[in-house]
Design an enzyme around this catalytic site. Structure first.
Site, PDB file in Angstrom:
ATOM      1  N   THR A  72       0.843  -1.194   0.000  1.00 16.17           N
ATOM      2  CA  THR A  72       0.000   0.000   0.000  1.00 16.17           C
ATOM      3  C   THR A  72       0.878   1.244   0.000  1.00 16.17           C
ATOM      4  O   THR A  72       1.985   1.221   0.528  1.00 16.17           O
ATOM      5  CB  THR A  72      -0.859  -0.041   1.280  1.00 16.17           C
ATOM      6  OG1 THR A  72      -1.834  -1.059   1.111  1.00 16.17           O
ATOM      7  CG2 THR A  72      -1.532   1.276   1.592  1.00 16.17           C
ATOM      8  N   ARG A  87     -14.827  -6.844   0.741  1.00 16.28           N
ATOM      9  CA  ARG A  87     -14.047  -6.336   1.886  1.00 16.28           C
ATOM     10  C   ARG A  87     -13.432  -4.963   1.567  1.00 16.28           C
ATOM     11  O   ARG A  87     -12.845  -4.736   0.520  1.00 16.28           O
ATOM     12  CB  ARG A  87     -12.946  -7.336   2.215  1.00 16.28           C
ATOM     13  CG  ARG A  87     -12.083  -6.967   3.414  1.00 16.28           C
ATOM     14  CD  ARG A  87     -10.816  -6.241   3.008  1.00 16.28           C
ATOM     15  NE  ARG A  87      -9.920  -6.021   4.161  1.00 16.28           N
ATOM     16  CZ  ARG A  87      -8.860  -5.222   4.129  1.00 16.28           C
ATOM     17  NH1 ARG A  87      -8.556  -4.578   3.030  1.00 16.28           N
ATOM     18  NH2 ARG A  87      -8.103  -5.070   5.195  1.00 16.28           N
ATOM     19  N   ASP A 124      -8.790  -0.211   5.733  1.00 17.60           N
ATOM     20  CA  ASP A 124      -8.684   1.058   6.457  1.00 17.60           C
ATOM     21  C   ASP A 124      -8.313   2.225   5.547  1.00 17.60           C
ATOM     22  O   ASP A 124      -8.581   3.387   5.878  1.00 17.60           O
ATOM     23  CB  ASP A 124      -7.601   0.953   7.540  1.00 17.60           C
ATOM     24  CG  ASP A 124      -6.241   0.610   6.930  1.00 17.60           C
ATOM     25  OD1 ASP A 124      -6.181  -0.351   6.126  1.00 17.60           O
ATOM     26  OD2 ASP A 124      -5.255   1.294   7.233  1.00 17.60           O
TER      27      ASP A 124
HETATM   28  N1  ASP Z   1      -4.019  -1.437   4.998  1.00 21.27           N
HETATM   29  C1  ASP Z   1      -4.307  -2.094   3.752  1.00 21.27           C
HETATM   30  C2  ASP Z   1      -5.632  -2.814   3.877  1.00 21.27           C
HETATM   31  O1  ASP Z   1      -5.866  -3.457   4.876  1.00 21.27           O
HETATM   32  C3  ASP Z   1      -3.271  -3.078   3.341  1.00 21.27           C
HETATM   33  C4  ASP Z   1      -1.858  -2.583   3.319  1.00 21.27           C
HETATM   34  O2  ASP Z   1      -1.500  -1.662   4.015  1.00 21.27           O
HETATM   35  O3  ASP Z   1      -1.051  -3.147   2.537  1.00 21.27           O
HETATM   36  O4  ASP Z   1      -6.387  -2.783   2.949  1.00 21.27           O
END
Ligand code: ASP
Length: 346
Positions: free
Chosen positions: A213, A241, A244
């Protein structure tokens, strides 16, 4: 001490020194170990992060707004298949890319986000459009895609986002019945099963520890903060789904009076702990330093609950903090006309 090391140590810039426009970025946190990255792969990550920092710096040094710098930096990372955002994002259970992003303006408290979009080339631009051109804060699914098209944003065929690597990653996650944090295949939200070994690790990188991310926080010449985050979410995610990253207060938060934050990690923990807002609340209500606020939140919302991840945080005095409880976090900082500083490992 370079700024990254100073930030890790929680140091603030010397008093009386004028605050230069500053940009921090991340490209995901997780099991990122030196032993897992070839030199070539590490160089590619460093170059990509430096490129994003330069893009944001160009905006800030031209007198641009922190919001524009955040968008500019994130767009570079969304377009780069190295990261789990935009092109090259992870796949959901059905093999589709569904993207989440958000942005917040620290000066006004305005914010925007999109969740589960499939056709907007740069979700961070869609998030910004939601903030600037809609009466809402969060748009999801088809409606969000339609809104982005109406706004004249670049729309692509969903195939644009797909990469072969992500297809193989999904096949493994499905075989293991796991929902995976992109850059840390060990993190699982489903009951663990014996792992299927990675047969595709031919490029010298630990396949499951590869991408992430992306996010950015910026401080402009006007003293305004902004924060943004963009992601493909978790590999093998199901049932629509949402993580955050598109949620203000969980993955993204900005407030001139306290802090700008962007997070990465297992989103469910960031949502339960309202991680980004929790950091701001500690600064505001407890009066603790930025560095202490980040450490406390990482401890309470992540460590103590077995969540994994990290944050980048910046305040209007130019204090910065990179906080994470994983082995590594792709991250970088640039100040004023300075050079990009990039770090990967703990
Ligand atoms: N926080 C992101 C999510 O749960 C995933 C990530 O940070 O790679 O969608």
């Amino acid at each position: 001490m370079n700024p990254i090391a100073a930030a890790a140590a929680g140091k603030a810039p010397a008093p009386g020194v004028p605050v230069a426009p500053t940009l921090l970025i991340h490209g995901g946190a997780g099991t990122i170990l030196r032993a897992n990255l070839t030199r070539k792969a590490e160089a590619a990550y460093r170059a990509a992060l430096a490129g994003a920092l330069r893009a944001g710096q160009a905006v800030l040094m031209a007198g641009g707004a922190s919001l524009d710098a955040v968008v500019a930096a994130i767009r570079v990372l969304e377009d780069d298949p190295l990261f789990n955002a935009g092109h090259g994002s992870v796949l959901n259970h059905e093999g589709h890319v569904e993207l989440d992003a958000s942005i917040m303006d620290g000066a006004t408290g305005r914010a925007g986000g999109v969740a589960g979009v499939r056709t907007v080339r740069n979700p961070i631009e869609a998030a910004r459009a939601v903030m600037a051109h809609s009466p809402h804060v969060l748009l999801a699914g088809e409606g969000a895609d339609r809104f982005a098209a109406d706004q004249g944003l670049a729309i692509v065929d969903p195939a644009y986002f797909l990469t072969e690597h992500r297809r193989r990653q999904l096949d493994r996650a499905r075989a293991n019945d796991r929902i995976e944090l992109d850059h840390d295949g060990r993190v699982t939200l489903a009951p663990p099963a014996p792992p299927v070994p990675d047969q595709d690790n031919r490029d010298g990188q630990a396949d499951e520890g590869k991408f992430g991310t992306v996010g950015a926080v910026a401080l402009d010449t006007f003293g305004n903060l902004a924060a943004g985050t963009s992601t493909g979410g978790l590999t093998n995610k199901r049932w629509g789904r949402i993580g955050d990253s598109p949620l203000i207060g969980a993955g993204t938060y900005a407030d001139n009076g306290t802090v700008a934050v962007s997070g990465t990690g297992t989103g469910e923990f960031f949502m339960r702990g309202l991680v980004a807002y929790d950091i701001a609340a500690r600064v505001r209500y407890l009066g603790v330093s930025l560095s202490d606020a980040v450490d406390q939140t990482v401890r309470c919302a992540l460590d103590e609950r077995q969540g994994q991840g990290g944050v980048i945080a910046l305040n209007a005095r130019g204090e910065v903090k990179f906080g994470f409880n994983t082995e590594g976090m792709y991250r970088g900082e640039i100040r004023g006309t300075g050079e990009p500083m990039v770090s990967i490992y703990r």
